[in-house]
Design a protein around this motif. Structure first.
Motif, PDB file in Angstrom:
ATOM      1  N   ASP A  55       0.846  -1.187   0.000  1.00  0.00           N
ATOM      2  CA  ASP A  55       0.000   0.000   0.000  1.00  0.00           C
ATOM      3  C   ASP A  55       0.880   1.236   0.000  1.00  0.00           C
ATOM      4  O   ASP A  55       1.832   1.318   0.775  1.00  0.00           O
TER       5      ASP A  55
ATOM      6  N   MET B 267       0.601   5.194   0.811  1.00  0.00           N
ATOM      7  CA  MET B 267      -0.315   6.026   1.599  1.00  0.00           C
ATOM      8  C   MET B 267       0.242   7.445   1.744  1.00  0.00           C
ATOM      9  O   MET B 267       0.819   7.810   2.769  1.00  0.00           O
TER      10      MET B 267
ATOM     11  N   PRO C 131      -1.748  -0.100  -5.141  1.00  0.00           N
ATOM     12  CA  PRO C 131      -2.898   0.469  -4.430  1.00  0.00           C
ATOM     13  C   PRO C 131      -2.484   1.723  -3.636  1.00  0.00           C
ATOM     14  O   PRO C 131      -1.494   1.696  -2.908  1.00  0.00           O
TER      15      PRO C 131
ATOM     16  N   THR D  70      -3.669   5.203  -1.346  1.00  0.00           N
ATOM     17  CA  THR D  70      -4.650   5.860  -0.476  1.00  0.00           C
ATOM     18  C   THR D  70      -4.157   7.277  -0.213  1.00  0.00           C
ATOM     19  O   THR D  70      -3.341   7.503   0.671  1.00  0.00           O
TER      20      THR D  70
ATOM     21  N   THR E 249      -7.880   5.493  -3.770  1.00  0.00           N
ATOM     22  CA  THR E 249      -8.864   6.401  -3.170  1.00  0.00           C
ATOM     23  C   THR E 249      -8.183   7.738  -2.913  1.00  0.00           C
ATOM     24  O   THR E 249      -7.037   7.797  -2.488  1.00  0.00           O
TER      25      THR E 249
ATOM     26  N   ASP F   6      -7.176   1.057   7.677  1.00  0.00           N
ATOM     27  CA  ASP F   6      -8.069   0.292   6.814  1.00  0.00           C
ATOM     28  C   ASP F   6      -7.295  -0.310   5.636  1.00  0.00           C
ATOM     29  O   ASP F   6      -7.471  -1.486   5.297  1.00  0.00           O
ATOM     30  N   ALA F   7      -6.426   0.501   5.020  1.00  0.00           N
ATOM     31  CA  ALA F   7      -5.637   0.011   3.878  1.00  0.00           C
ATOM     32  C   ALA F   7      -4.750  -1.159   4.302  1.00  0.00           C
ATOM     33  O   ALA F   7      -4.639  -2.167   3.607  1.00  0.00           O
TER      34      ALA F   7
ATOM     35  N   PRO G 227      -6.801  -0.238  -1.546  1.00  0.00           N
ATOM     36  CA  PRO G 227      -6.598   0.995  -0.780  1.00  0.00           C
ATOM     37  C   PRO G 227      -7.585   1.140   0.368  1.00  0.00           C
ATOM     38  O   PRO G 227      -8.604   0.434   0.426  1.00  0.00           O
ATOM     39  N   GLY G 228      -7.310   2.064   1.270  1.00  0.00           N
ATOM     40  CA  GLY G 228      -8.250   2.389   2.336  1.00  0.00           C
ATOM     41  C   GLY G 228      -9.528   2.947   1.726  1.00  0.00           C
ATOM     42  O   GLY G 228      -9.486   3.648   0.725  1.00  0.00           O
ATOM     43  N   ASN G 229     -10.656   2.638   2.333  1.00  0.00           N
ATOM     44  CA  ASN G 229     -11.935   3.028   1.740  1.00  0.00           C
ATOM     45  C   ASN G 229     -12.841   3.622   2.823  1.00  0.00           C
ATOM     46  O   ASN G 229     -13.127   2.968   3.834  1.00  0.00           O
TER      47      ASN G 229
END
Ligand SMILES: *[C@@H]1O[C@H](CO)[C@@H](O)[C@H](O)[C@H]1NC(C)=O
Ligand SMILES: *[C@@H]1O[C@H](CO)[C@@H](O)[C@H](O)[C@H]1NC(C)=O
Ligand SMILES: *[C@@H]1O[C@H](CO)[C@@H](O)[C@H](O)[C@H]1NC(C)=O
Length: 454
Positions: free
Chosen positions: A271, A273, A323, A325, A356, A390-391, A397-399
């Protein structure tokens, strides 16, 4: 390592004798006397600008002294802190030095700020000389993947910049490594000291580790990205798992550049971020309108239309490789535009890897977590933290759809953080960062050339 208190003391002596010749200091030390000496050297062509910078730094120094003498009382609650942030002047017509001064006069710096900054900036957590004896099973240098760009830096330089905390688990016990990548002008260990270092270390699913960057990311972003690319591969290789990557500000560009030109890193990240990223640079380019000490190579490269930004974005470099975030604030005083739909922090997704983009004011309209978060206050924004948790605990990704917004939108900082963490973050980013930028060596009149691999 620079000692802020010493700098300010020497600086004070310098400014009080500003009309007499300035002492020469050893060229390897970056500090205010040298900064001012160089400014004076350049004064002929830049008289107006130099005068402005010197006057502003005198005001900053005075504010710091007044703070220590109790003239300015720090805010005492998180609510007061957010109200004070909301009253900060608009950075589009103020310099970084003025903003740092405003922060102090508005009660947003702790009284013991110099102790905090000295303690942190001198500390081992910011060292670029770490001993990392573990070797990856498969070599990752000079290339992990034949398509990777060549490194200018040696493997020794790149590896020793990585700071691995003593209790790091190397991917064991369900704790995923999370590499922390800094922004312009602040050391990494200090950047995340008040936020993700402790937040993640306390979890059972994430394990923070970070890469320190020579000159605190003020030099050529292409070189900074070498440190980031190597660190991603090194941490994932020695941990035998993919790593999470959290970046702040310029760090978002560094990571995306690494992903674009070192394809091996795409297989090494679970991820990405980014916090307050400027994938499209910033329209606040006034710093570089005239050659001056605040316009370092990386700051010039973060202009909205710089060669580096164009190179990054072309061929779908403005779309995610892993992915992603992305979280940002529409009232960012450093990166603009930073409001949807045209936020600089927006990541596209033509490869359909999962992205996201969250502007906190739209996620929590009218609620504390959607309030007046500055560029640096986003490091302690509760929506960002909830999305990253969350991710890291889901695929992709985090949602926001999985976040308990009734709870999170009513927080000002993530659970387990407090007022000191917000104030510490602000002081670190604005006051330390400003002093640091002024202390950078010569600034170049032009953007560094793009590398052959671009
Ligand atoms: C800052 O100033 C710009 C230009 O004047 C304006 O568009 C923007 O809304 C202002 N931002 C804030 C937070 O006041
Ligand atoms: C966003 O960018 C598009 C394309 O450049 C432009 O047409 C639109 O007006 C912009 N929207 C805002 C709100 O600035
Ligand atoms: C986020 O969740 C919503 C609702 O479940 C879903 O429709 C959307 O595709 C998700 N977004 C991403 C990028 O995974």
């Amino acid at each position: 390592m620079m000692n802020l208190k010493t700098i300010l003391l020497v600086f004070y002596q310098i400014v009080s004798t500003i009309s007499s010749p300035l002492p020469l200091v050893p060229s390897q030390s970056q500090n205010f006397p040298e900064t001012l000496h160089n400014l004076q050297d350049n004064a002929e062509g830049l008289l107006y600008l130099s005068k402005g910078i010197i006057q502003e730094t005198i005001l900053l120094e005075t504010a710091l002294t007044d703070l220590q003498n109790g003239k300015y009382k720090p805010v005492s609650t998180l609510k007061e802190a957010m109200a004070s942030l909301a009253s900060m002047p608009n950075a589009s017509d103020h310099t970084a030095i003025e903003i740092a001064t405003e922060l102090i006069t508005r009660g947003l710096a702790p009284t013991n700020i110099l102790d905090i900054l000295n303690g942190l900036t001198d500390s081992q957590i910011n060292s670029i000389y770490n001993d990392n004896p573990r070797n990856p099973e498969e070599p990752i240098y000079p290339k992990r993947n034949p398509e990777d760009a060549p490194y200018d830096k040696t493997e020794d330089e790149l590896r020793s910049a990585i700071h691995i905390p003593h209790n790091f688990q190397y991917g064991a016990n369900g704790k995923r490594p999370v590499l922390l990548v800094p922004g312009t002008s602040d050391p990494t260990g200090t950047t995340y000291y008040f936020s993700y270092e402790k937040l993640l270390a306390d979890t059972d699913f994430a394990d923070p580790v970070w890469v320190n960057i020579p000159d605190h990311s003020l030099g050529d972003i292409q070189i900074v990205s070498e440190y980031v690319a190597y660190a991603i591969n090194y941490i994932s290789a020695i941990s035998k798992t993919k790593t999470g990557v959290i970046s702040w500000s310029q760090g978002g560009i560094d990571v995306q550049w690494a992903l674009k030109y070192w394809p091996s890193t795409r297989d090494a990240i679970e991820d990405f971020m980014p916090i307050s990223p400027d994938f499209h640079g910033t329209l606040f380019e006034y710093i570089c309108l005239f050659p001056n000490r605040l316009c370092t190579p990386s700051i010039r490269q973060q202009g909205y239309e710089s060669n580096l930004i164009h190179a990054l974005r072309k061929d779908d470099g403005d779309s995610a490789y892993v992915p992603t975030t992305s979280v940002y604030s529409g009232v960012d005083e450093v990166v603009q535009p930073q409001s949807d739909p045209n936020a600089s922090g927006t990541m596209n997704d033509v490869r359909r890897v999962g992205v996201t983009n969250t502007q906190v004011q739209l996620a929590c309209p009218g609620k504390p977590a959607g309030g007046f978060y500055t560029h640096e206050a986003m490091l302690v924004n509760p929506i960002a933290y909830a999305l990253f948790v969350d991710a890291l605990t889901h695929d992709g990704p985090g949602n926001l759809s999985r976040i308990d917004l009734d709870t999170v939108c009513n927080q000002i900082v993530p659970p387990r953080l407090g007022l000191d963490d917000l104030l510490g973050t602000e002081a670190m980013a604005l006051i330390y960062g400003t002093v640091d930028t002024l202390s950078y060596g010569e600034s170049e009149p032009k953007e560094p050339p793009l590398k052959d691999y671009v």
